[in-house]
Design a protein around this motif. Structure first.
Motif, mmCIF file in Angstrom:
data_model
loop_
_atom_site.group_PDB
_atom_site.id
_atom_site.type_symbol
_atom_site.label_atom_id
_atom_site.label_comp_id
_atom_site.label_asym_id
_atom_site.label_seq_id
_atom_site.Cartn_x
_atom_site.Cartn_y
_atom_site.Cartn_z
ATOM 1 N N GLU A 1 27.585 39.375 38.432
ATOM 2 C CA GLU A 1 28.717 39.001 39.287
ATOM 3 C C GLU A 1 28.601 39.650 40.662
ATOM 4 O OE1 GLU A 1 32.102 36.664 39.916
ATOM 5 O OE2 GLU A 1 30.664 36.722 38.246
ATOM 6 N N ALA A 2 28.180 40.905 40.700
ATOM 7 C CA ALA A 2 28.016 41.595 41.983
ATOM 8 C C ALA A 2 26.926 40.930 42.821
ATOM 9 C CB ALA A 2 27.675 43.058 41.739
ATOM 10 N N VAL A 3 25.834 40.545 42.187
ATOM 11 C CA VAL A 3 24.750 39.867 42.911
ATOM 12 C C VAL A 3 25.222 38.511 43.432
ATOM 13 C CG1 VAL A 3 22.446 38.845 42.668
ATOM 14 C CG2 VAL A 3 22.929 41.088 41.668
ATOM 15 N N ARG A 4 26.028 37.818 42.643
ATOM 16 C CA ARG A 4 26.556 36.531 43.101
ATOM 17 C C ARG A 4 27.468 36.713 44.315
ATOM 18 N NH1 ARG A 4 27.971 32.752 37.772
ATOM 19 N NH2 ARG A 4 25.948 33.016 36.724
ATOM 20 N N LYS B 1 37.338 35.512 35.431
ATOM 21 C CA LYS B 1 37.054 34.836 36.699
ATOM 22 C C LYS B 1 37.411 35.786 37.823
ATOM 23 C CE LYS B 1 37.930 30.582 39.293
ATOM 24 N NZ LYS B 1 38.695 29.298 39.340
ATOM 25 N N LEU B 2 36.564 35.832 38.854
ATOM 26 C CA LEU B 2 36.777 36.771 39.954
ATOM 27 C C LEU B 2 36.546 36.058 41.282
ATOM 28 C CD1 LEU B 2 35.532 40.447 40.096
ATOM 29 C CD2 LEU B 2 35.270 38.966 42.075
ATOM 30 N N THR C 1 34.530 43.587 33.367
ATOM 31 C CA THR C 1 34.153 42.206 33.113
ATOM 32 C C THR C 1 34.194 41.835 31.638
ATOM 33 O OG1 THR C 1 31.813 42.804 32.963
ATOM 34 C CG2 THR C 1 32.657 42.220 35.136
ATOM 35 N N ASP C 2 34.565 40.575 31.397
ATOM 36 C CA ASP C 2 34.562 39.999 30.058
ATOM 37 C C ASP C 2 33.340 39.092 29.920
ATOM 38 O OD1 ASP C 2 35.327 39.359 27.539
ATOM 39 O OD2 ASP C 2 37.077 38.174 28.082
ATOM 40 N N LEU C 3 33.043 38.669 28.690
ATOM 41 C CA LEU C 3 31.883 37.812 28.453
ATOM 42 C C LEU C 3 32.015 36.450 29.114
ATOM 43 C CD1 LEU C 3 31.141 38.531 24.669
ATOM 44 C CD2 LEU C 3 29.772 39.231 26.628
ATOM 45 N N ARG C 4 33.220 35.999 29.363
ATOM 46 C CA ARG C 4 33.448 34.662 29.914
ATOM 47 C C ARG C 4 33.244 34.590 31.423
ATOM 48 N NH1 ARG C 4 36.802 36.020 25.998
ATOM 49 N NH2 ARG C 4 37.168 34.634 24.231
ATOM 50 N N LEU C 5 32.994 35.701 32.071
ATOM 51 C CA LEU C 5 32.920 35.713 33.530
ATOM 52 C C LEU C 5 31.730 34.923 34.057
ATOM 53 C CD1 LEU C 5 34.064 36.731 36.194
ATOM 54 C CD2 LEU C 5 32.772 38.844 35.897
ATOM 55 N N LYS D 1 41.271 40.292 49.486
ATOM 56 C CA LYS D 1 41.964 40.511 48.224
ATOM 57 C C LYS D 1 41.130 39.999 47.054
ATOM 58 C CE LYS D 1 46.842 40.709 49.544
ATOM 59 N NZ LYS D 1 48.200 40.210 49.229
ATOM 60 N N VAL D 2 41.210 40.716 45.952
ATOM 61 C CA VAL D 2 40.513 40.317 44.733
ATOM 62 C C VAL D 2 41.501 39.586 43.841
ATOM 63 C CG1 VAL D 2 39.268 41.123 42.697
ATOM 64 C CG2 VAL D 2 38.956 42.288 44.888
ATOM 65 N N ILE D 3 41.120 38.389 43.389
ATOM 66 C CA ILE D 3 41.940 37.603 42.481
ATOM 67 C C ILE D 3 41.190 37.496 41.156
ATOM 68 C CG2 ILE D 3 43.090 35.400 42.085
ATOM 69 C CD1 ILE D 3 43.107 34.995 45.125
ATOM 70 N N VAL D 4 41.803 37.984 40.105
ATOM 71 C CA VAL D 4 41.151 38.046 38.795
ATOM 72 C C VAL D 4 41.974 37.277 37.768
ATOM 73 C CG1 VAL D 4 40.548 39.567 36.878
ATOM 74 C CG2 VAL D 4 39.979 40.231 39.213
ATOM 75 N N SER D 5 41.296 36.392 37.048
ATOM 76 C CA SER D 5 41.905 35.720 35.902
ATOM 77 C C SER D 5 41.429 36.426 34.641
ATOM 78 C CB SER D 5 41.499 34.245 35.860
ATOM 79 O OG SER D 5 41.946 33.570 37.014
ATOM 80 N N ARG D 6 42.342 36.609 33.708
ATOM 81 C CA ARG D 6 41.994 37.328 32.484
ATOM 82 C C ARG D 6 42.784 36.765 31.309
ATOM 83 N NH1 ARG D 6 45.694 41.762 31.654
ATOM 84 N NH2 ARG D 6 44.028 43.015 30.751
#
Length: 249
Positions: A45-48, A145-146, A176-180, A152-157
């Motif tokens: 995710e960080a690389v993306r 989802k991030l 992070t979760d596996l679904r990210l 601002k950081v928007i996170v779905s969980r």
């Protein structure tokens, strides 16, 4: 924006583990090790974020024995820019790791800190939350989802009752979760490039952190084996056995 990602070296999830004969812990001798799956998702995710132009540098950090550097090289092959190894032979518990990461944050000044939600060896699910508390930063755990929009950081969980969306201003901590995401396959050319990327080694004393364990493991034992099931001829027999043998009715 600098992103700091913490990774951990754990027993490969495809390996069947056993307990030491003295019950002091899990036997990791001659066992294949790999990056914690949740942490691999954090690195991806960080690389993306960097590939999308939202981050300028991705720094990975891991704590532990010298072999941890192999895990860091894997993170560099995924796409991280540089790595930091906090060398320690001690049994590093979640609070100690959180303190080490907090001290490193003070030095690196990242805008976003990303960790896997938990390690598959101890399943503590504590380090990210402890780090956020120590650093007095907002946090969003179990991210599926991030997004980063206007600083601002928007996170779905996912939560017990369904789903939830959180938002906070940078800097902050995300686990992070596996679904990210689905981590990319590490290619041989990237593995070769990773060998040339900088990897710094420091010690807990350099960060002024005491990593003395505060929790003592008394005994580790394998789960009790389940007894074989049986077939019953009818419902009445089933109910009788549930009532008199299993004692669940």
């Amino acid at each position: 924006m600098r992103v700091l990602v913490a990774v951990k070296r754990v027993i490969d999830p495809n390996v069947k583990v056993g307990v030491k004969s003295d019950g002091s812990g899990v036997d990791i001798g001659n066992v294949k090790m790999s990056m914690n799956p949740f942490d691999e998702i954090a690195v991806e995710e960080a690389v993306r974020l960097k590939e999308a132009g939202l981050a300028t540098e991705v720094v990975v950090v891991s704590c532990g024995v010298p072999q941890v550097q192999e895990t860091l090289r894997t993170a560099l092959a995924i796409g991280a820019d540089r790595a930091i190894h906090i060398a320690s032979e001690a049994d590093l518990q979640p609070l100690a790791v959180a303190k080490l990461l907090k001290a490193l944050m003070d030095k690196e000044q990242p805008s976003l800190i990303v960790l896997g939600k938990q390690a598959i060896d101890d399943d503590s699910n504590q380090t990210g939350q402890m780090l956020a508390a120590l650093a007095n930063l907002p946090q969003a755990t179990f991210a599926s989802k991030l997004l980063i929009v206007d600083g601002k950081v928007i996170v779905s969980r996912e939560i017990d009752g369904g789903s939830e969306t959180l938002s906070f201003s940078l800097p902050g901590v995300v686990t992070t979760d596996l679904r990210l995401n689905e981590p990319r396959y590490v290619t041989l050319p990237n593995i070769m490039k990773a060998k040339k990327k900088p990897l710094e080694t420091i010690k807990p004393d350099d960060l002024g952190v005491d990593v003395t364990p505060r929790v003592k493991t008394l005994k580790v034992a394998e789960p009790a084996r389940r007894s074989a099931g049986i077939k019953v001829p009818d419902v009445a027999t089933l109910v009788e056995k549930l009532r008199n043998e299993a004692r669940v009715l």
